[in-house]
Design a protein around this motif. Structure first.
Motif, PDB file in Angstrom:
ATOM      1  N   LYS A   1       7.652  28.493  28.054  1.00 59.01           N
ATOM      2  CA  LYS A   1       8.217  27.477  29.099  1.00 59.01           C
ATOM      3  C   LYS A   1       8.347  27.817  30.532  1.00 59.01           C
ATOM      4  CE  LYS A   1      10.529  24.646  25.676  1.00 59.01           C
ATOM      5  NZ  LYS A   1      11.827  23.658  25.443  1.00 59.01           N
ATOM      6  N   GLN A   2       7.518  27.346  31.503  1.00 59.95           N
ATOM      7  CA  GLN A   2       7.673  27.861  32.780  1.00 59.95           C
ATOM      8  C   GLN A   2       7.782  26.741  33.752  1.00 59.95           C
ATOM      9  OE1 GLN A   2       7.583  30.790  34.256  1.00 59.95           O
ATOM     10  NE2 GLN A   2       8.238  29.834  36.108  1.00 59.95           N
TER      11      GLN A   2
ATOM     12  N   ILE B   1       5.630  27.004  20.439  1.00 60.83           N
ATOM     13  CA  ILE B   1       5.801  27.037  22.061  1.00 60.83           C
ATOM     14  C   ILE B   1       6.025  28.464  22.289  1.00 60.83           C
ATOM     15  CG2 ILE B   1       7.049  26.424  23.889  1.00 60.83           C
ATOM     16  CD1 ILE B   1       7.840  23.731  22.469  1.00 60.83           C
TER      17      ILE B   1
ATOM     18  N   ALA C   1       4.204  24.059  29.574  1.00 63.04           N
ATOM     19  CA  ALA C   1       4.503  24.889  28.110  1.00 63.04           C
ATOM     20  C   ALA C   1       3.107  25.550  27.835  1.00 63.04           C
ATOM     21  CB  ALA C   1       4.853  23.927  26.883  1.00 63.04           C
TER      22      ALA C   1
ATOM     23  N   SER D   1       8.101  21.428  34.079  1.00 63.30           N
ATOM     24  CA  SER D   1       7.664  22.471  33.571  1.00 63.30           C
ATOM     25  C   SER D   1       6.316  22.516  33.063  1.00 63.30           C
ATOM     26  CB  SER D   1       8.873  22.955  32.367  1.00 63.30           C
ATOM     27  OG  SER D   1       9.729  22.895  33.090  1.00 63.30           O
TER      28      SER D   1
ATOM     29  N   ASP E   1      11.625  19.304  31.126  1.00 64.18           N
ATOM     30  CA  ASP E   1      12.703  20.240  30.457  1.00 64.18           C
ATOM     31  C   ASP E   1      14.067  19.952  31.180  1.00 64.18           C
ATOM     32  OD1 ASP E   1      13.608  21.671  28.481  1.00 64.18           O
ATOM     33  OD2 ASP E   1      12.454  23.315  29.060  1.00 64.18           O
TER      34      ASP E   1
ATOM     35  N   LEU F   1       6.703  17.336  22.726  1.00 62.04           N
ATOM     36  CA  LEU F   1       6.225  18.773  22.971  1.00 62.04           C
ATOM     37  C   LEU F   1       6.056  19.425  21.630  1.00 62.04           C
ATOM     38  CD1 LEU F   1       5.368  20.603  25.341  1.00 62.04           C
ATOM     39  CD2 LEU F   1       7.955  21.400  25.407  1.00 62.04           C
TER      40      LEU F   1
END
Length: 114
Positions: free
Chosen positions: A108-109, A105, A98, A96, A84, A66
């Motif tokens: 992040k969700q 980054i 990104a 997640s 993650d 990532l």
């Protein structure tokens, strides 16, 4: 805004093979002057990973990839699925996405609705 949809088929647990597919899709999107490229969920490790998620090295390799991808987000934005660690409830993992741009980054969700 021009958006590329990277409909790649990542191979489960093949970080290096998936990396090649990801970088090729980003290169193609850049060549086509796209502003954003969007990838599927768990692009870095493939889906469904099932019990392979117990392999801490696989999760760490996915996080390292990532960061490599973020460094490649120089003139394009990227949305990409990955796994993650939940920093509040270790060793829980999160499915997640990104958002990356300008070699960083930005967000992040984790997935919230199944």
């Amino acid at each position: 805004m021009k958006i590329a949809i990277a409909q790649i088929n990542p191979t489960i647990a093949d970080i290096s093979g998936n990396k090649e597919k990801i970088f090729q899709s980003i290169s193609d999107a850049k060549e086509n002057h796209c502003d954003l490229v969007v990838f599927p969920e768990m692009t870095t490790i493939g889906y469904p990973p099932m019990d392979l998620l117990q392999n801490k090295k696989l999760i760490n390799d996915n996080l390292a990839l990532l960061n490599e991808i973020a460094a490649y987000a120089d003139d394009i934005a990227i949305v990409l699925g990955f796994v993650d660690f939940d920093k509040e409830n270790p060793p829980m993992l999160l499915n997640s996405a990104a958002f990356m741009e300008n070699k960083e980054i930005k967000l992040k969700q984790p997935k919230t609705l199944l």
